[in-house]
Design a protein around this motif. Structure first.
Motif, PDB file in Angstrom:
ATOM      1  N   SER A   6       0.845  -1.198   0.000  1.00 16.72           N
ATOM      2  CA  SER A   6       0.000   0.000   0.000  1.00 16.72           C
ATOM      3  C   SER A   6       0.877   1.244   0.000  1.00 16.72           C
ATOM      4  CB  SER A   6      -0.899  -0.012   1.233  1.00 16.72           C
ATOM      5  OG  SER A   6      -0.123   0.046   2.422  1.00 16.72           O
ATOM      6  N   ILE A   7       0.343   2.307  -0.565  1.00 17.16           N
ATOM      7  CA  ILE A   7       1.061   3.573  -0.605  1.00 17.16           C
ATOM      8  C   ILE A   7       0.397   4.540   0.362  1.00 17.16           C
ATOM      9  CG2 ILE A   7      -0.300   4.346  -2.600  1.00 17.16           C
ATOM     10  CD1 ILE A   7       2.174   5.919  -3.520  1.00 17.16           C
ATOM     11  N   LYS A   8       1.211   5.222   1.162  1.00 21.06           N
ATOM     12  CA  LYS A   8       0.710   6.185   2.137  1.00 21.06           C
ATOM     13  C   LYS A   8       1.399   7.525   1.906  1.00 21.06           C
ATOM     14  CE  LYS A   8      -1.656   3.279   4.933  1.00 21.06           C
ATOM     15  NZ  LYS A   8      -3.058   3.441   5.362  1.00 21.06           N
ATOM     16  N   VAL A   9       0.626   8.588   1.903  1.00 24.69           N
ATOM     17  CA  VAL A   9       1.166   9.950   1.804  1.00 24.69           C
ATOM     18  C   VAL A   9       0.889  10.663   3.110  1.00 24.69           C
ATOM     19  CG1 VAL A   9       1.038  12.171   0.625  1.00 24.69           C
ATOM     20  CG2 VAL A   9       0.869  10.052  -0.702  1.00 24.69           C
ATOM     21  N   LEU A  10       1.942  11.141   3.753  1.00 24.63           N
ATOM     22  CA  LEU A  10       1.820  11.908   4.994  1.00 24.63           C
ATOM     23  C   LEU A  10       2.271  13.333   4.731  1.00 24.63           C
ATOM     24  CD1 LEU A  10       3.342   9.321   7.493  1.00 24.63           C
ATOM     25  CD2 LEU A  10       0.963  10.068   7.460  1.00 24.63           C
ATOM     26  N   ALA A  54       3.999  -0.551   4.609  1.00 28.30           N
ATOM     27  CA  ALA A  54       3.532   0.381   3.572  1.00 28.30           C
ATOM     28  C   ALA A  54       4.717   1.114   2.932  1.00 28.30           C
ATOM     29  CB  ALA A  54       2.558   1.393   4.162  1.00 28.30           C
ATOM     30  N   ASP A  55       4.487   1.602   1.721  1.00 37.47           N
ATOM     31  CA  ASP A  55       5.442   2.474   1.028  1.00 37.47           C
ATOM     32  C   ASP A  55       5.026   3.907   1.365  1.00 37.47           C
ATOM     33  OD1 ASP A  55       7.444   3.376  -0.633  1.00 37.47           O
ATOM     34  OD2 ASP A  55       6.308   3.075  -2.486  1.00 37.47           O
ATOM     35  N   LYS A  90       7.562  -0.249   5.336  1.00 35.49           N
ATOM     36  CA  LYS A  90       8.464  -1.015   4.456  1.00 35.49           C
ATOM     37  C   LYS A  90       9.530  -0.126   3.835  1.00 35.49           C
ATOM     38  CE  LYS A  90       8.420  -4.471   0.812  1.00 35.49           C
ATOM     39  NZ  LYS A  90       8.016  -5.828   1.104  1.00 35.49           N
ATOM     40  N   ARG A  91       9.127   1.033   3.325  1.00 37.93           N
ATOM     41  CA  ARG A  91      10.065   1.996   2.765  1.00 37.93           C
ATOM     42  C   ARG A  91       9.563   3.399   3.070  1.00 37.93           C
ATOM     43  NH1 ARG A  91      11.442   2.919  -3.642  1.00 37.93           N
ATOM     44  NH2 ARG A  91       9.282   3.617  -3.603  1.00 37.93           N
TER      45      ARG A  91
END
Length: 328
Positions: A6-10, A54-55, A90-91
């Motif tokens: 999954s991709i997460k934007v903070l 998550a990425d 994850k990254r």
């Protein structure tokens, strides 16, 4: 390739608007995080969504609204990276539209610090695995890192966007691209070659930082639309002095396009009083207040460029294709 995660934007507090635009570009929402500061100014970060495996992309720039200092923004970014690291992401990628302390990239006098290297160390020790930034003041800053760095230049990676802007707004046959100093010659010639136009540059001598004493124009601008291009506009002393010399050299109109519109001190006053018809900047830092105070400022939105770099990074695609494609 992390396409299976999954991709997460903070978002930090320095520029939440661009984080929202970037997230919208890649089709996700900005993940919730509570960022507070106590009475003595210490920053506390609480992630309100899971980032396990998550990425993660953390968007925070090198300045911000309401007097938020670059130091607060940098410390906030490091704490957010660390919070994600110990939450088993994850990254972790730091998306820094304006890299802090980029102008302190070398030891230019005795006992001077190389602060850009220190910032690189801070980000890596915090747990950063990858950095995406925009138009570094000096390309060698990429070498300060032991992790991958994508330096997304407005005039190189996103060059098609600039070319599109120039073609849409000017008669290209009558344009000359101008670099305000010899260090920006590569940037100016790159754009000039793609447009098939001439370029010129200034040789400048400084009394001290941010204060130019003498500028000499090399090239012909007579009866041409002169477009100054640079990576950064701080006090705007250089650009305004260059615009004056261009007008004296016979340029019919003078414009400027820069990536980072810092516009500190008397910059807005200098722009208003200069011969510049328009200063075009990007939204690597918030520009709403600058636009309100100075009608000569126009903003290019680079969220689409950053969003496309993030998408390509996540799915393991080539970023260099942005040299030739407008990411719209």
């Amino acid at each position: 390739m992390l396409g299976g995660t999954s991709i997460k934007v903070l978002s930090g507090t320095s520029h939440p608007e661009i984080a929202e635009l970037v997230a919208k570009r890649i089709g996700v929402h900005v993940s919730k995080a509570e960022i507070t500061r106590n009475g003595v100014g210490e920053t506390n970060v609480k992630l309100e969504e899971s980032v396990r495996e998550a990425d993660v992309y953390i968007v925070n720039t090198g300045s911000g609204p309401d007097g938020l200092s670059v130091n607060v923004s940098l410390m906030e970014l490091c704490i957010m990276i660390h919070a994600c690291k110990i939450a088993s992401a994850k990254r972790i990628t730091a998306v820094i539209p304006l890299f802090p302390y980029a102008r302190q990239d070398k030891k230019d006098k005795s006992r001077a610090p190389i602060t850009a290297k220190l910032v690189a160390n801070m980000l890596q020790i915090s747990g950063c695995d990858h950095v995406i930034t925009m138009d570094l003041h000096a390309s060698q800053i990429q070498g300060f890192f032991d992790v991958p760095v994508d330096n997304v230049s407005l005039f190189l990676y996103a060059e098609p966007s600039v070319l599109h802007y120039i073609r849409q707004n000017f008669d290209v046959s009558n344009v000359v691209i101008v670099s305000p100093d010899a260090g920006g010659a590569k940037r100016a010639t790159s754009i000039a070659d793609r447009l098939g136009v001439d370029f010129a540059l200034f040789h400048k001598e400084r009394k001290r930082a941010n204060e130019v004493s003498r500028m000499v124009l090399v090239g012909n601008v007579t009866d041409k639309i002169a477009i100054l291009v640079d990576d950064m506009a701080d006090t705007c002393g250089t650009i305004c002095l260059a615009s004056k010399h261009l007008a004296e050299a016979g340029a019919s109109r003078v414009f400027a396009i820069v990536t980072h519109g810092i516009l500190s001190g008397k910059a807005l006053e200098n722009i208003e009083q200069s011969g510049l018809e328009k200063l075009v900047v990007t939204n690597t830092i918030p520009q709403g207040e600058h636009q309100r105070l100075c009608k000569k400022i126009e903003v290019i939105d680079i969220a689409a460029v950053l969003g496309e770099v993030i998408r390509r990074s996540h799915y393991g695609e080539s970023v260099s294709k942005l040299f030739n494609e407008v990411p719209y």
